[in-house]
Design an enzyme around this catalytic site. Structure first.
Site, mmCIF file in Angstrom:
data_model
loop_
_atom_site.group_PDB
_atom_site.id
_atom_site.type_symbol
_atom_site.label_atom_id
_atom_site.label_comp_id
_atom_site.label_asym_id
_atom_site.label_seq_id
_atom_site.Cartn_x
_atom_site.Cartn_y
_atom_site.Cartn_z
ATOM 1 N N GLY A 180 40.703 48.538 51.874
ATOM 2 C CA GLY A 180 40.199 48.353 53.163
ATOM 3 C C GLY A 180 39.153 47.353 53.199
ATOM 4 N N ASN A 181 38.552 46.971 54.272
ATOM 5 C CA ASN A 181 37.334 46.111 54.176
ATOM 6 C C ASN A 181 36.243 46.820 55.269
ATOM 7 O OD1 ASN A 181 37.517 44.953 57.081
ATOM 8 N ND2 ASN A 181 39.382 44.297 56.183
ATOM 9 N N ARG A 182 35.162 46.014 55.283
ATOM 10 C CA ARG A 182 34.097 46.316 55.921
ATOM 11 C C ARG A 182 34.071 46.397 57.300
ATOM 12 N NH1 ARG A 182 29.966 47.808 52.044
ATOM 13 N NH2 ARG A 182 30.424 46.707 50.089
ATOM 14 N N SER A 183 34.826 45.830 57.942
ATOM 15 C CA SER A 183 35.040 45.589 59.480
ATOM 16 C C SER A 183 34.961 46.801 60.172
ATOM 17 C CB SER A 183 36.141 44.787 59.873
ATOM 18 O OG SER A 183 36.314 44.677 61.318
ATOM 19 N N ALA A 197 39.753 41.953 61.066
ATOM 20 C CA ALA A 197 39.762 41.435 59.861
ATOM 21 C C ALA A 197 41.026 41.862 59.230
ATOM 22 C CB ALA A 197 38.411 42.064 59.046
#
Ligand code: C5P
Length: 228
Positions: free
Chosen positions: A29-32, A95
């Site tokens: 995943g990512n930090r969005s 994102a």
């Protein structure tokens, strides 16, 4: 009071990060957080638009917004293209993971005694914004549909955040590009955001770091301006 300047428009907003499955319990995943996309969706409704929000974000659905839940980039692509077929504007605040595991393990990856950790091979995800531009070129998305991209950039020795943004706008072929400077402690997950709104016509608006609601307003102003 807010202007009722998006009445009659169908606006599609993508928001939050994607989750790319590794095994039944894990994902990349990512930090969005989805805060910027959700702020855009809520404000667009308040300015009269009909809004479809395509998202994986763990945030409440804004009132009167139609939410479509997705997890992976490929699901996001499918649902965004579907909604875009009737859209006047698509705003791609999500994102999207550039890569996904090439193989999804059916069972949980385990640590073995003395064994090496499992390697995760990656493959490219589709570029949804590029696909939207291509679909518009073929008339599968209305030719009048305005496409708005986001670019999360960090400066480096060779070019500034703004230069990266200009190059990306040209490369992606969208109409507006919102360029944010990002880092571990800025923007992602935070309540504040700032940057430039670049127009393929050559226009450029600097938005000082402010609440994501304020940036959302400036982005919608640019959309209205460009739709005239
Ligand atoms: O290339 P980059 O990821 O910086 O581009 C950002 C813009 O392109 C964002 O609007 C993002 O939603 C979109 N994008 C996409 N599909 C991808 C990667 C990015 O639509 N696979």
């Amino acid at each position: 009071s807010l202007p009722w300047d998006l009445a009659g428009k169908h606006i599609v907003v993508t928001s939050g990060g994607t989750r790319e499955e590794i095994d039944p319990v894990r994902f990349l995943g990512n930090r969005s957080s989805g805060k910027q996309g959700h702020a855009l969706a809520a404000l667009a409704v308040a300015r009269g638009a009909e809004v479809t929000l395509v998202t994986s974000a763990d945030l409440p659905t804004p009132p009167a917004v139609t939410e479509v839940r997705i997890e992976s980039a490929r699901e996001l692509r499918e649902e965004t293209l579907r909604a875009a077929a009737t859209a006047d504007v698509v705003i791609k605040a999500a994102a999207v993971a550039d890569f996904r595991p090439s193989h999804v393990s059916e069972s949980k990856l385990k640590k073995g005694t003395g064994a090496e950790p499992a390697e995760i091979r990656l493959e490219r995800n589709p570029d949804i914004l590029a696909d939207l531009v291509a679909a518009r070129g073929r008339g599968e998305v209305p030719t009048s549909c305005l496409l708005v991209g986001f670019a999360a950039e960090t400066g480096d020795a060779s070019a500034s955040v703004l230069e990266h943004g200009r190059a990306k706008l040209a490369r992606k072929g969208c109409d507006l590009l919102v360029v944010n400077e990002v880092g571990r402690d800025t923007t992602f997950g935070r309540d504040h955001n700032g940057g430039w709104i670049l127009d393929s016509d050559g226009g450029e608006t600097l938005v000082d770091r402010a609440s994501k609601d304020i940036l959302a307003g400036r982005i919608l102003d640019a959309v209205v301006e460009r739709s005239r």
